[in-house]
Design an enzyme around this catalytic site. Structure first.
Site, PDB file in Angstrom:
ATOM      1  N   LYS A 163      -2.460 -10.112  -2.832  1.00 25.10           N
ATOM      2  CA  LYS A 163      -1.362  -9.888  -3.779  1.00 25.10           C
ATOM      3  C   LYS A 163      -0.084 -10.630  -3.371  1.00 25.10           C
ATOM      4  CE  LYS A 163       1.599  -6.519  -1.848  1.00 25.10           C
ATOM      5  NZ  LYS A 163       1.198  -6.705  -0.483  1.00 25.10           N
ATOM      6  N   LYS A 181     -12.322  -9.869   3.414  1.00 24.39           N
ATOM      7  CA  LYS A 181     -11.511  -8.701   3.051  1.00 24.39           C
ATOM      8  C   LYS A 181     -12.391  -7.466   2.882  1.00 24.39           C
ATOM      9  CE  LYS A 181      -7.785  -7.554  -0.134  1.00 24.39           C
ATOM     10  NZ  LYS A 181      -6.715  -7.426   0.848  1.00 24.39           N
ATOM     11  N   LYS A 202       2.240 -12.215   4.110  1.00 19.30           N
ATOM     12  CA  LYS A 202       3.587 -11.986   3.565  1.00 19.30           C
ATOM     13  C   LYS A 202       4.528 -13.110   3.977  1.00 19.30           C
ATOM     14  CE  LYS A 202       2.979  -7.065   4.011  1.00 19.30           C
ATOM     15  NZ  LYS A 202       2.053  -7.051   2.875  1.00 19.30           N
ATOM     16  N   GLY A 257       0.801  -1.230   0.000  1.00 18.84           N
ATOM     17  CA  GLY A 257       0.000   0.000   0.000  1.00 18.84           C
ATOM     18  C   GLY A 257       0.829   1.273   0.000  1.00 18.84           C
ATOM     19  N   ASN A 258       1.949   1.263   0.729  1.00 16.71           N
ATOM     20  CA  ASN A 258       2.736   2.501   0.831  1.00 16.71           C
ATOM     21  C   ASN A 258       3.450   2.847  -0.473  1.00 16.71           C
ATOM     22  OD1 ASN A 258       4.532   0.335   1.101  1.00 16.71           O
ATOM     23  ND2 ASN A 258       5.972   1.535   2.308  1.00 16.71           N
TER      24      ASN A 258
END
Ligand code: ADP
Ligand code: MG
Length: 314
Positions: A214, A130, A276, A13-14
């Site tokens: 993702k 989500k 992640k 996101g960042n």
């Protein structure tokens, strides 16, 4: 000559920001981090998330149905496709400029609109988890769930949001084209937002109402391209155990076995660091020599030079 190190980079996101102007500014910094790795002699493939952007598109398309009764509601799969094109446009524009600024003129940049097959029987479809889009009142939420069959959930006292399923990615439909582009030296942006979720229906690929994680899609892409590295660029420089606690401990180099043990012990928050770590471990365990790296966007170059970040290997 030895083959260049092939890297799949997953942007969080960042790397993209939350609004159109934020994204326009963020991609400039992101492009620098990516071209740094190309300057280090790596072959790079880019993937990215789309949380805020797919919510934005979804809201805009709902607004359209209010303005024009002839407009049917837009399926979520189409919203993901729109977000891939919009983010890809900003990224490929910024990457092209950064490459030219550094006198690299032989690397074409392109975005591949990517469909990713999910299993229609994936249990994730039964428990949408989500949240996407903006916060709504109870009345607005009820209206949407009646009208469009959306699942709406109260989100920690802040209002109601639409929640969607997040099934596992099974197959990247356009993998052949992506591979051809990568083999010919192009800088490819693919599997944006986890890919457009589709289910197989004979020869027809049917858009699914879901958003794929993702990090999982990036892991699958990295395996399919036989990459050497999966790099997940996010908002922290390293992964920690006892995160946010007095005995917090930043991790530099861990084995797949150690990572699995930490996952079991519950050190990683579900929905943020957990996927992640799962993706990083899955990739590192999939073949001898493969490594994963989790670090801060701006530290990508230092990470690949083993100066920082958390590395996961067999
Ligand atoms: P992205 O948009 O890159 O996917 P997320 O917000 O989903 O980013 O995940 C990254 C965040 O995970 C970090 O900013 C951090 O706040 C959080 N996090 C949760 N557990 C940990 C941990 N054990 N170590 C480091 N960061 C963690
Ligand atoms: Mg995330």
């Amino acid at each position: 000559m030895s083959r260049k190190k092939r890297i799949v980079i997953a942007l969080g996101g960042n790397a993209l920001g939350n609004t159109l102007p934020e994204q326009m500014a963020a991609v400039k910094i992101t492009a620098k981090a990516i071209v740094d790795l190309i300057e280090e002699g790596c072959e790079v493939v880019v993937t990215h998330g789309n949380g805020p952007q797919v919510g934005m598109v979804n809201n805009a398309m709902i607004a359209l149905t209010h303005e024009d009764a002839a407009q049917p509601n837009t399926p979520l799969s189409v919203c993901v496709a729109m977000s891939q094109a919009y983010i890809g446009y900003d990224l490929q524009n910024a990457l092209r400029e950064e490459l030219l600024n550094r006198n690299i003129t032989n690397i074409p940049v392109a975005t591949m609109i990517t469909q990713v097959r999910v299993d229609a029987q994936d249990p994730a479809f039964l428990t949408p988890s989500k949240p996407i889009g903006k916060f709504l009142t109870k009345e607005q939420a009820d209206e949407l769930s009646q009208k469009y069959d959306y699942v709406m959930k109260e989100d920690s006292g802040r209002g109601y949001r639409r929640v969607v399923a997040s099934p596992k990615p099974m197959e990247i439909i356009e993998i052949g084209t992506i591979r051809t582009m990568v083999e010919s030296g192009d800088l490819v942006i693919a599997c944006g937002g986890g890919g457009i979720p589709v289910t197989l229906n004979g020869n027809h690929l049917k858009g699914a109402s879901a958003v794929i994680d993702k990090d999982f899609a990036s892991c699958l892409l990295a395996k399919e391209l036989d990459a050497d590295f999966l790099i997940i660029l996010t908002a922290v420089e390293k992964v920690a155990i006892y995160y946010g606690q007095p005995n917090e401990q930043w991790l530099d180099d861990i084995t797949v076995l150690e990572a699995r043990q930490y996952m079991k012990e519950g050190h990683f928050a579900p929905g943020s660091m957990m996927p992640k770590m799962q993706a990083a471990v899955d990739f590192a365990a999939s073949k001898e020599g493969r490594q994963s790296l989790i670090t801060l966007l701006e530290k990508a170059r230092d990470g690949i030079l083993e100066k920082t970040g958390t590395r996961i290997h067999m």
